[in-house]
Design a protein around this motif. Structure first.
Motif, PDB file in Angstrom:
ATOM      1  N   UNK A 161       0.828  -1.209   0.000  1.00 62.62           N
ATOM      2  CA  UNK A 161       0.000   0.000   0.000  1.00 62.62           C
ATOM      3  C   UNK A 161       0.863   1.260   0.000  1.00 62.62           C
ATOM      4  N   UNK A 162       1.940   1.253   0.787  1.00 58.93           N
ATOM      5  CA  UNK A 162       2.835   2.412   0.842  1.00 58.93           C
ATOM      6  C   UNK A 162       3.540   2.615  -0.494  1.00 58.93           C
ATOM      7  N   UNK A 163       3.940   1.507  -1.126  1.00 57.22           N
ATOM      8  CA  UNK A 163       4.622   1.596  -2.418  1.00 57.22           C
ATOM      9  C   UNK A 163       3.688   2.156  -3.485  1.00 57.22           C
ATOM     10  N   UNK A 164       2.457   1.693  -3.522  1.00 60.39           N
ATOM     11  CA  UNK A 164       1.488   2.218  -4.484  1.00 60.39           C
ATOM     12  C   UNK A 164       1.320   3.727  -4.310  1.00 60.39           C
ATOM     13  N   UNK A 165       1.135   4.140  -3.062  1.00 66.25           N
ATOM     14  CA  UNK A 165       0.906   5.549  -2.772  1.00 66.25           C
ATOM     15  C   UNK A 165       2.103   6.402  -3.163  1.00 66.25           C
ATOM     16  N   UNK A 166       3.294   5.977  -2.773  1.00 59.26           N
ATOM     17  CA  UNK A 166       4.502   6.754  -3.066  1.00 59.26           C
ATOM     18  C   UNK A 166       4.761   6.809  -4.567  1.00 59.26           C
ATOM     19  N   UNK A 167       4.484   5.724  -5.280  1.00 56.19           N
ATOM     20  CA  UNK A 167       4.698   5.685  -6.730  1.00 56.19           C
ATOM     21  C   UNK A 167       3.802   6.692  -7.442  1.00 56.19           C
ATOM     22  N   UNK A 168       2.540   6.744  -7.059  1.00 58.08           N
ATOM     23  CA  UNK A 168       1.611   7.678  -7.698  1.00 58.08           C
ATOM     24  C   UNK A 168       1.991   9.121  -7.390  1.00 58.08           C
ATOM     25  N   UNK A 169       2.334   9.393  -6.145  1.00 57.20           N
ATOM     26  CA  UNK A 169       2.749  10.750  -5.784  1.00 57.20           C
ATOM     27  C   UNK A 169       4.036  11.131  -6.521  1.00 57.20           C
ATOM     28  N   UNK A 170       4.962  10.174  -6.663  1.00 58.16           N
ATOM     29  CA  UNK A 170       6.230  10.447  -7.341  1.00 58.16           C
ATOM     30  C   UNK A 170       6.019  10.744  -8.819  1.00 58.16           C
ATOM     31  N   UNK A 171       5.079  10.051  -9.446  1.00 60.24           N
ATOM     32  CA  UNK A 171       4.822  10.276 -10.871  1.00 60.24           C
ATOM     33  C   UNK A 171       4.118  11.609 -11.118  1.00 60.24           C
ATOM     34  N   UNK A 172       3.637  12.215 -10.034  1.00 61.72           N
ATOM     35  CA  UNK A 172       3.017  13.537 -10.139  1.00 61.72           C
ATOM     36  C   UNK A 172       3.726  14.526  -9.215  1.00 61.72           C
ATOM     37  N   UNK A 173       5.038  14.340  -9.068  1.00 68.40           N
ATOM     38  CA  UNK A 173       5.816  15.151  -8.120  1.00 68.40           C
ATOM     39  C   UNK A 173       5.578  16.645  -8.334  1.00 68.40           C
ATOM     40  N   UNK A 174       5.309  17.335  -7.220  1.00 71.91           N
ATOM     41  CA  UNK A 174       5.072  18.773  -7.273  1.00 71.91           C
ATOM     42  C   UNK A 174       3.639  19.158  -7.533  1.00 71.91           C
ATOM     43  N   UNK A 175       2.810  18.175  -7.945  1.00 71.33           N
ATOM     44  CA  UNK A 175       1.414  18.445  -8.257  1.00 71.33           C
ATOM     45  C   UNK A 175       0.507  17.762  -7.229  1.00 71.33           C
ATOM     46  N   UNK A 176      -0.554  18.414  -6.789  1.00 70.91           N
ATOM     47  CA  UNK A 176      -1.465  17.771  -5.844  1.00 70.91           C
ATOM     48  C   UNK A 176      -2.247  16.642  -6.503  1.00 70.91           C
ATOM     49  N   UNK A 177      -2.433  15.558  -5.762  1.00 68.55           N
ATOM     50  CA  UNK A 177      -3.268  14.441  -6.203  1.00 68.55           C
ATOM     51  C   UNK A 177      -4.394  14.307  -5.186  1.00 68.55           C
ATOM     52  N   UNK A 178      -5.621  14.263  -5.649  1.00 69.74           N
ATOM     53  CA  UNK A 178      -6.760  14.244  -4.731  1.00 69.74           C
ATOM     54  C   UNK A 178      -6.805  12.952  -3.929  1.00 69.74           C
ATOM     55  N   UNK A 179      -7.373  13.035  -2.748  1.00 72.17           N
ATOM     56  CA  UNK A 179      -7.539  11.849  -1.912  1.00 72.17           C
ATOM     57  C   UNK A 179      -8.436  10.840  -2.618  1.00 72.17           C
ATOM     58  N   UNK A 180      -9.410  11.333  -3.359  1.00 76.00           N
ATOM     59  CA  UNK A 180     -10.311  10.448  -4.103  1.00 76.00           C
ATOM     60  C   UNK A 180      -9.539   9.659  -5.155  1.00 76.00           C
TER      61      UNK A 180
END
Length: 228
Positions: A161-180
């Motif tokens: 779960x942590x890896x999935x979350x970090x990967x998505x945030x990393x692929x959008x680094x600097x940009x907000x990603x909604x909780x949804x």
């Protein structure tokens, strides 16, 4: 000057799904090229540029995972990809994200939802440059392709779960990603579960988890990853 419609590659071995999806996307204003298998898709990508690719996972011969891996290693490596599959297992979702998928939609799906996901990914792709191969955070280095977080020579263990979350945030680094979106794109399922995973991830990354500088909360939206 008239803006060119986004060019989408639709790859699915099911003739009915492929044709109906192509027709619906075309009706919504996209330019669509379709392929029935990975080999045909590769030939199209050799001769045309695409703004987005939609790949079915379960295809005879070379499957969507293999095709995605090939895309990420080739000249079209930065093309956003949505995976379509009848399988809803968490392991498949994790594998797709690990290989570099931008989104994941299980069959059967509502065509309108696919359109909304396409539009969201295309908007994001226009705003941001391709993410770096490695992201540095207070002495730690995260490699999204390898799914590896290291502090010096020490590998920091991450749960799926942590890896999935970090990967998505990393692929959008600097940009907000909604909780949804984070709830949909990871196995969290619920926005509340996303918050729990963020808290756990901060404990492993942040110099001071109570005052995070890398995984930042964006009020009213969600979270964003800020590298060094």
């Amino acid at each position: 000057m008239v803006k060119e419609p986004a060019h989408i590659l639709m790859v699915d071995d099911d003739d009915r799904i492929r044709d109906l999806t192509k027709r619906f996307l075309t009706m919504k204003g996209f330019r669509v090229s379709a392929a029935a298998d990975a080999a045909s898709a590769r030939r199209l990508m050799e001769n045309m540029a695409f703004d987005l690719a939609i790949l079915d996972v379960m295809m005879p011969g070379e499957d969507g995972f293999s095709l995605l891996a090939g895309i990420r290693k080739g000249p079209a490596r930065d093309t956003p990809v949505i995976l379509l599959t009848a399988r809803g297992h968490t392991t498949d979702r994790i594998e797709g994200l690990r290989l570099g998928a931008d989104d994941y939609l299980a069959k059967p799906f509502e065509p309108e939802e696919l359109v909304l996901r396409c539009e969201a990914i295309l908007r994001r792709a226009q705003k941001t440059a391709p993410p770096p191969d490695e992201i540095e955070m207070s002495g730690m280095v995260f490699n999204p392709v390898r799914g590896e977080l290291k502090s010096g020579d020490e590998r920091i263990r991450l749960t799926d779960a942590e890896l999935q979350l970090l990967t998505i945030l990393a692929r959008n680094a600097g940009e907000p990603v909604s909780r949804e979106d984070l709830a949909v794109l990871t196995s969290a399922g619920l926005e509340r579960s996303v918050d729990v995973q963020v808290t756990r991830l901060r404990r492993k990354i942040e110099p001071n988890p109570k005052e995070p500088i890398h995984i930042q909360t964006v009020r009213g939206i969600g979270y964003r990853l800020m590298p060094d």
